[in-house]
Each structure stands twice: as C-alpha cells, then as structure tokens.
Design a protein around this motif. Structure first.
Motif, mmCIF file in Angstrom:
data_model
loop_
_atom_site.group_PDB
_atom_site.id
_atom_site.type_symbol
_atom_site.label_atom_id
_atom_site.label_comp_id
_atom_site.label_asym_id
_atom_site.label_seq_id
_atom_site.Cartn_x
_atom_site.Cartn_y
_atom_site.Cartn_z
ATOM 1 N N GLN A 60 1.025 -1.273 -0.247
ATOM 2 C CA GLN A 60 -0.511 -0.106 -0.008
ATOM 3 C C GLN A 60 0.932 1.005 0.329
ATOM 4 O O GLN A 60 0.752 1.796 -0.387
ATOM 5 C CB GLN A 60 -1.263 -0.069 1.636
ATOM 6 C CG GLN A 60 -2.041 -1.337 0.946
ATOM 7 C CD GLN A 60 -1.478 -1.879 2.327
ATOM 8 O OE1 GLN A 60 -0.245 -2.580 2.064
ATOM 9 N NE2 GLN A 60 -2.421 -3.155 2.821
ATOM 10 N N ALA A 61 1.604 1.089 0.517
ATOM 11 C CA ALA A 61 3.521 2.111 0.687
ATOM 12 C C ALA A 61 3.104 2.638 -0.950
ATOM 13 O O ALA A 61 3.494 4.062 -0.960
ATOM 14 C CB ALA A 61 4.179 2.202 1.465
ATOM 15 N N VAL A 62 4.280 1.834 -1.338
ATOM 16 C CA VAL A 62 4.742 1.888 -2.515
ATOM 17 C C VAL A 62 3.422 2.707 -3.486
ATOM 18 O O VAL A 62 4.415 3.278 -4.048
ATOM 19 C CB VAL A 62 5.164 0.390 -2.757
ATOM 20 C CG1 VAL A 62 5.612 1.218 -4.162
ATOM 21 C CG2 VAL A 62 6.590 0.030 -2.210
ATOM 22 N N GLN A 63 2.712 2.369 -4.258
ATOM 23 C CA GLN A 63 1.596 2.235 -4.746
ATOM 24 C C GLN A 63 1.375 3.977 -3.848
ATOM 25 O O GLN A 63 0.925 4.561 -4.938
ATOM 26 C CB GLN A 63 0.286 0.837 -4.600
ATOM 27 C CG GLN A 63 -0.668 1.759 -5.306
ATOM 28 C CD GLN A 63 -0.436 1.867 -6.863
ATOM 29 O OE1 GLN A 63 0.749 0.676 -7.197
ATOM 30 N NE2 GLN A 63 -1.037 2.529 -7.395
ATOM 31 N N LEU A 64 0.557 4.182 -3.064
ATOM 32 C CA LEU A 64 0.447 5.135 -2.715
ATOM 33 C C LEU A 64 1.583 6.345 -2.666
ATOM 34 O O LEU A 64 0.891 7.781 -3.548
ATOM 35 C CB LEU A 64 0.377 5.682 -1.388
ATOM 36 C CG LEU A 64 -0.541 6.964 -0.258
ATOM 37 C CD1 LEU A 64 -1.857 7.629 -1.007
ATOM 38 C CD2 LEU A 64 -0.423 6.817 0.653
ATOM 39 N N LEU A 65 2.435 6.281 -2.799
ATOM 40 C CA LEU A 65 3.667 6.861 -3.336
ATOM 41 C C LEU A 65 4.079 6.884 -4.282
ATOM 42 O O LEU A 65 4.651 7.883 -5.007
ATOM 43 C CB LEU A 65 5.267 6.632 -2.663
ATOM 44 C CG LEU A 65 5.243 6.777 -1.001
ATOM 45 C CD1 LEU A 65 6.818 6.022 0.013
ATOM 46 C CD2 LEU A 65 5.351 8.430 0.137
ATOM 47 N N LYS A 66 3.317 5.932 -5.356
ATOM 48 C CA LYS A 66 4.253 6.417 -6.947
ATOM 49 C C LYS A 66 2.717 7.150 -7.593
ATOM 50 O O LYS A 66 2.972 7.983 -8.191
ATOM 51 C CB LYS A 66 3.543 4.835 -7.337
ATOM 52 C CG LYS A 66 4.796 4.124 -6.991
ATOM 53 C CD LYS A 66 4.502 3.090 -8.546
ATOM 54 C CE LYS A 66 5.916 1.804 -8.007
ATOM 55 N NZ LYS A 66 6.251 0.536 -8.635
ATOM 56 N N GLU A 67 1.546 6.895 -6.833
ATOM 57 C CA GLU A 67 0.575 7.761 -7.316
ATOM 58 C C GLU A 67 0.965 9.116 -6.517
ATOM 59 O O GLU A 67 0.089 10.159 -7.460
ATOM 60 C CB GLU A 67 -0.994 7.602 -5.877
ATOM 61 C CG GLU A 67 -1.614 6.476 -6.765
ATOM 62 C CD GLU A 67 -2.577 5.884 -6.229
ATOM 63 O OE1 GLU A 67 -3.132 6.371 -5.597
ATOM 64 O OE2 GLU A 67 -3.209 4.665 -5.912
ATOM 65 N N HIS A 68 1.995 9.853 -5.270
ATOM 66 C CA HIS A 68 1.795 11.061 -5.145
ATOM 67 C C HIS A 68 3.258 11.429 -6.055
ATOM 68 O O HIS A 68 3.926 12.413 -5.538
ATOM 69 C CB HIS A 68 1.848 10.953 -4.751
ATOM 70 C CG HIS A 68 0.576 11.925 -3.279
ATOM 71 N ND1 HIS A 68 -0.026 9.942 -3.429
ATOM 72 C CD2 HIS A 68 -0.003 12.446 -2.756
ATOM 73 C CE1 HIS A 68 -0.443 10.540 -2.682
ATOM 74 N NE2 HIS A 68 -1.224 11.875 -2.777
#
Length: 71
Positions: A60-68
């Motif tokens: 979840q953290a990796v996905q969220l940071l990629k989205e930003h």
C-alpha cells in the motif's frame, strides 16, 4: 515485557533510504495521512533519512507514494 512491546509495535521494514529531509517529510506525511504506520529515521553515517513502514503495509505504501510521484 520487552517481547510484548516488540510484538505490539510490529515489524517495520526500510522502505526508502538516502532521502533528503524535505522528501522524507513529504513522504512521511502522505503515508501517515493515509493511516500507514511509518517513521522517519536520520542516518548519521550517510547524513540522509530513511523511511520505515510496517511490513504488512509495504504494498500500500509503495502504491500510494507512486500515485504522488515518488519512485
């Protein structure tokens, strides 16, 4: 007692390293605002920061940071 505390805190794993403070703060803010257990740690040896997250929340953290816009 120490074992109980370790079990309660969970396992944190290094997510990113060699970060400048501004990036580390921004990333930490994004993660914490989205209920992802994270912490910023200063690496004295490298004079940079690293981010640790709960092991179970890495995807979840990796996905969220990629989205930003973070790698």
């Amino acid at each position: 007692i120490v074992l109980a505390l370790l079990l309660l805190t969970g396992c944190k794993t290094e997510l990113y390293s060699n970060l400048v403070e501004n990036d580390a703060n921004s990333m930490l803010s994004i993660l914490l605002n989205n209920k992802i257990g994270a912490e910023k740690i200063y690496d004295k040896k490298a004079e940079t920061y690293l981010l640790n997250v709960e092991e179970s929340q890495i995807p979840q953290a990796v996905q969220l940071l990629k989205e930003h816009g973070y790698p």
